[in-house]
Design a protein around this motif. Structure first.
Motif: not given
Length: 175
Positions: A3-4, A7-11, A18, A20-21, A23, A25
Motif C-alpha cells: 500500500k502507498c 494515501c493507502s492505495n493498493e499498489l 502510486c 492514485k497520488c 507518491n 513507492v
C-alpha cells in the motif's frame, strides 16, 4: 499487496509510483547535499527529483563545479533533457535545456528573433551561448508544490517546443 505510504492505495508489486497520488513507492535517500543553508532544502530537491522521475525522466544528482551549486541532470528518451540547478542560499531552482550545433549569430535578424522568442515565452528565456548552443532557462521559485511544479514543467517544455518548431528559428539557426 503493498500500500502507498501516503494515501493507502493498493499498489502493484513492481510499482515505482502510486497510481492514485503519484507518491514514489521506494523512497531513495538523497545523500547530497548534506547541508543547505537557504530555503531549498534536501526535501525540495528530493521532491523535484521524484516528480521528474514520475514524468519519465531519469534524474541523477550531481555536485556542481563550485560548492554553491547542486544539480539534477534529467534525461528522457523523447523529451528535452533538463538540468535543474539549485543554489544553496536561495529558493531558486533554475531549469535549462540545451541544443548544440546551431549556426553562429551573425545577423540582426537572428538577434531580433531571439528577442521575439523570449518575449513570447511564458517561462523560458532564450539564449545562444558563445559556442553556438541554444539554451532555454526557466526559474522555479519557492518550495515544492506538486500542482504548481507540474504546471511549471509543462509550460517550460511547451516554450521549448514552440521555439524549436518555429520555422523562422529553423531557417536562421539550425545548421
Amino acid at each position: 499487496m503493498k500500500k502507498c505510504e501516503k494515501c493507502s492505495n493498493e499498489l502493484d508489486g513492481d510499482a515505482k509510483f502510486c497510481g492514485k497520488c503519484g507518491n514514489k513507492v521506494e523512497e531513495k535517500v538523497l545523500k547530497e547535499p548534506q547541508e543547505t543553508k537557504g530555503d531549498i532544502g534536501n526535501e525540495t530537491i528530493s521532491n523535484i527529483k521524484n516528480h521528474l522521475e514520475f514524468l519519465g525522466y531519469k534524474a541523477e544528482y550531481r555536485k556542481g563545479e563550485n560548492g554553491d551549486l547542486d544539480m539534477l541532470v534529467s534525461t528522457h528518451p523523447s523529451k528535452a533533457n533538463l538540468v535543474a540547478s539549485f543554489t544553496k542560499e536561495s529558493s531558486l531552482t533554475s531549469f535549462a535545456t540545451t541544443w548544440t550545433g546551431l549556426k553562429e549569430i551573425k545577423s540582426v535578424e537572428q538577434y531580433k528573433l531571439l528577442n521575439k522568442l523570449t518575449a513570447n515565452s511564458n517561462l523560458a528565456q532564450v539564449v545562444i551561448t558563445d559556442n553556438a548552443d541554444l539554451r532555454l532557462y526557466g526559474l522555479y521559485i519557492g518550495h515544492y508544490d506538486k500542482k504548481i511544479f507540474s504546471t511549471f514543467i509543462e509550460t517550460f517544455l511547451d516554450d521549448n517546443t514552440r521555439v524549436l518548431s518555429n520555422e523562422e528559428f529553423k531557417k536562421l539557426f539550425v545548421a
